[in-house]
Design a protein around this motif. Structure first.
Motif, PDB file in Angstrom:
ATOM      1  N   LEU A 101       3.599   2.551   9.454  1.00 44.08           N
ATOM      2  CA  LEU A 101       4.781   2.405   9.338  1.00 44.08           C
ATOM      3  C   LEU A 101       5.864   2.224   7.743  1.00 44.08           C
ATOM      4  O   LEU A 101       4.476   3.066   6.865  1.00 44.08           O
ATOM      5  N   VAL A 102       6.720   2.098   7.685  1.00 42.96           N
ATOM      6  CA  VAL A 102       7.180   2.444   6.882  1.00 42.96           C
ATOM      7  C   VAL A 102       7.977   1.005   6.226  1.00 42.96           C
ATOM      8  O   VAL A 102       8.597   0.412   7.196  1.00 42.96           O
ATOM      9  N   GLY A 103       7.623   0.377   4.718  1.00 38.49           N
ATOM     10  CA  GLY A 103       8.470  -1.296   4.859  1.00 38.49           C
ATOM     11  C   GLY A 103       9.237  -0.801   3.534  1.00 38.49           C
ATOM     12  O   GLY A 103       8.845   0.150   2.907  1.00 38.49           O
ATOM     13  N   SER A 104      10.066  -1.925   3.585  1.00 39.72           N
ATOM     14  CA  SER A 104      10.973  -2.754   1.869  1.00 39.72           C
ATOM     15  C   SER A 104      10.246  -3.508   1.222  1.00 39.72           C
ATOM     16  O   SER A 104       9.399  -4.655   1.951  1.00 39.72           O
ATOM     17  N   GLY A 105      10.114  -3.468  -0.161  1.00 40.59           N
ATOM     18  CA  GLY A 105       8.901  -4.220  -0.441  1.00 40.59           C
ATOM     19  C   GLY A 105      10.375  -5.278  -0.653  1.00 40.59           C
ATOM     20  O   GLY A 105       9.608  -6.725  -0.778  1.00 40.59           O
ATOM     21  N   MET A 106      10.971  -5.455  -0.238  1.00 33.81           N
ATOM     22  CA  MET A 106      12.247  -6.342  -0.989  1.00 33.81           C
ATOM     23  C   MET A 106      12.835  -6.821  -2.565  1.00 33.81           C
ATOM     24  O   MET A 106      13.745  -7.057  -2.928  1.00 33.81           O
ATOM     25  N   ALA A 107      11.302  -7.186  -3.411  1.00 35.32           N
ATOM     26  CA  ALA A 107      11.936  -7.125  -4.654  1.00 35.32           C
ATOM     27  C   ALA A 107      11.326  -5.889  -5.236  1.00 35.32           C
ATOM     28  O   ALA A 107      10.990  -4.910  -4.363  1.00 35.32           O
ATOM     29  N   TRP A 108      10.881  -5.788  -6.052  1.00 33.15           N
ATOM     30  CA  TRP A 108      10.059  -4.784  -7.142  1.00 33.15           C
ATOM     31  C   TRP A 108      11.079  -3.321  -7.014  1.00 33.15           C
ATOM     32  O   TRP A 108      10.244  -2.144  -6.983  1.00 33.15           O
ATOM     33  N   GLY A 109      12.280  -3.520  -7.018  1.00 32.60           N
ATOM     34  CA  GLY A 109      13.189  -2.456  -7.158  1.00 32.60           C
ATOM     35  C   GLY A 109      13.669  -2.362  -8.666  1.00 32.60           C
ATOM     36  O   GLY A 109      12.836  -2.731  -9.289  1.00 32.60           O
ATOM     37  N   ASP A 110      15.205  -1.719  -8.678  1.00 31.62           N
ATOM     38  CA  ASP A 110      15.693  -1.765  -9.749  1.00 31.62           C
ATOM     39  C   ASP A 110      16.114  -2.728 -10.502  1.00 31.62           C
ATOM     40  O   ASP A 110      17.089  -3.108 -11.300  1.00 31.62           O
ATOM     41  N   VAL A 111      16.379  -4.181  -9.364  1.00 41.34           N
ATOM     42  CA  VAL A 111      17.103  -5.562  -9.568  1.00 41.34           C
ATOM     43  C   VAL A 111      16.058  -6.740  -9.381  1.00 41.34           C
ATOM     44  O   VAL A 111      15.503  -6.150  -8.464  1.00 41.34           O
ATOM     45  N   THR A 112      16.111  -7.384 -10.331  1.00 39.11           N
ATOM     46  CA  THR A 112      15.114  -8.602  -9.617  1.00 39.11           C
ATOM     47  C   THR A 112      16.395  -9.794 -10.020  1.00 39.11           C
ATOM     48  O   THR A 112      16.663  -9.577 -10.557  1.00 39.11           O
ATOM     49  N   ASN A 113      15.879 -10.919  -9.686  1.00 43.84           N
ATOM     50  CA  ASN A 113      16.505 -12.600 -10.242  1.00 43.84           C
ATOM     51  C   ASN A 113      15.135 -12.514 -11.206  1.00 43.84           C
ATOM     52  O   ASN A 113      14.034 -12.494 -11.237  1.00 43.84           O
ATOM     53  N   LEU A 114      15.585 -13.840 -12.271  1.00 39.75           N
ATOM     54  CA  LEU A 114      15.137 -14.581 -13.375  1.00 39.75           C
ATOM     55  C   LEU A 114      13.177 -15.299 -12.960  1.00 39.75           C
ATOM     56  O   LEU A 114      12.106 -15.044 -13.560  1.00 39.75           O
TER      57      LEU A 114
END
Length: 369
Positions: A157-170
């Motif tokens: 499988l290949v998946g995206s964390g959805m978070a832990w990228g280069d943009v986050t919310n507070l």
């Protein structure tokens, strides 16, 4: 049931809505035969007052008063991981049943201690690993067990964390600090591996690599740039007890195409799961494609209605799988069974997580006990 289960949710602020409001409260409200919301708690008096007005139940600005409420039988812990230990331990000491979101504790040692406390107190527990309750996951499990693809050879499988990228919310910025224990490995990867072991069985050994490839992240609300120490790349190679080889590669952020593609290849066919969310425990749009025998092209498979039988009374979206956990737990209490994942199950997952973390540090294969 003769008596409804009184539920108290720690972490249910209407002023800063989180998982408690998105998933737990709708699930409880959809199961009035078994459950009744009796209290909520937040961390501030302002949010507690807003919660009391919103939900029509007593609301507190601390977890102790909620735990001590005599109408609360089940304490739901839906707050940030660093605070799990204190709240779960207090609930156990009060003799209350506990439903804690995964992970149980901040690391294996904390989790072992909470499981020990629950066992000594003889209280029923639930750990929030709801992906295995998704009807599509259950269907794929049965297809594989019934030989739809013959002998399972491998899964990847290949998946995206959805978070832990280069943009986050507070509200999620704390997850980028690896010391908090809320990282891509402990959340989306481990939720997925729980679904994997449910479908395919336990691990024999694992190798793993992780890396921080984007060291900075932008906080959307403030424009601040913060340093990220939590990995945004996690790759796992494992062997299951059945001999099946598995691979998984999770990447931080959101993909422009599929955010989850999970392939099961067998001697007689192939199955593919995909979803718009890389976090399997959150995905309510899972689709499965299959081909078997002489078929050469994958076709979308319809999920038989029987897999949705227990879902009909539950809301769509993230509350559905959580609601199915609540439903199973109520049946467990009624029938004196233990089919809902509990703190002992959480320890199995924490031990696997610990082995994977050791594999990333050692750079070599580790045996799973």
């Amino acid at each position: 049931m003769e008596k409804k289960i009184g539920v108290g949710i720690v972490g249910a602020s209407p002023l800063n809505p989180g998982w408690g409001i998105a998933a737990h409260i709708p699930a409880i409200q959809a199961l009035p035969t078994y459950y009744e919301l009796k209290a909520v708690s937040t961390s501030r008096i302002e949010s507690a007052k807003a919660a009391e007005k919103e939900f029509g139940v007593p609301a507190y600005d601390n977890h102790i008063d909620l735990i001590n409420n005599q109408d609360v039988d089940l304490v739901v812990v839906a707050i940030k991981l660093p605070n799990h230990y204190e709240v779960v331990s207090a609930a156990i000491n009060a003799g209350k049943m506990v439903y804690c979101e995964w992970p149980l504790g901040k690391g294996l040692e904390q989790s072992l201690e909470l499981a020990r406390q629950a066992k000594l107190a003889n209280v029923r527990t639930v750990i929030g690993v709801q992906a295995r309750f998704n009807p599509v996951i259950k269907y794929v499990r049965d297809l594989i067990r019934d030989g739809y693809i013959g002998k399972l050879l491998g899964t990847s499988l290949v998946g995206s964390g959805m978070a832990w990228g280069d943009v986050t919310n507070l509200s999620n910025a704390y997850t980028l600090d690896n010391s908090n224990g809320v990282n891509m490995l402990s959340i989306p990867v481990m939720h997925t591996l729980d679904a994997l072991t449910y479908m395919l069985g336990d691990f024999k050994d694992v190798s793993a690599e992780s890396a921080v490839r984007q060291s900075k992240a932008l906080v959307k609300e403030t424009g601040e740039t913060i340093t990220k120490t939590a990995p945004d790349q996690v790759a796992i190679l494992g062997t299951l007890e059945s001999g099946t080889i598995m691979t998984a590669h999770y990447q931080g952020g959101v993909a422009r195409g599929e955010n989850l593609r999970w392939t099961f290849r067998g001697s007689e066919g192939e199955l593919v799961l995909n979803a718009g969310s890389g976090q399997v425990q959150l995905a309510d749009n899972l689709k499965v494609y299959g081909a078997t025998g002489e078929e050469t092209e994958l076709q979308e498979l319809s999920i038989p209605e029987k897999y949705y039988a227990s879902s009909s009374q539950l809301p769509e979206g993230v509350a559905n799988n959580v609601g199915q956990m609540y439903l199973q737990f109520a049946k467990d209490l009624q029938d004196d069974t233990h089919l809902t994942p509990d703190f002992e199950h959480a320890i199995q997952n924490h031990e696997l997580l610990d082995v994977i973390e050791k594999a990333t540090i050692a750079g070599e294969k580790q045996t799973v006990k």
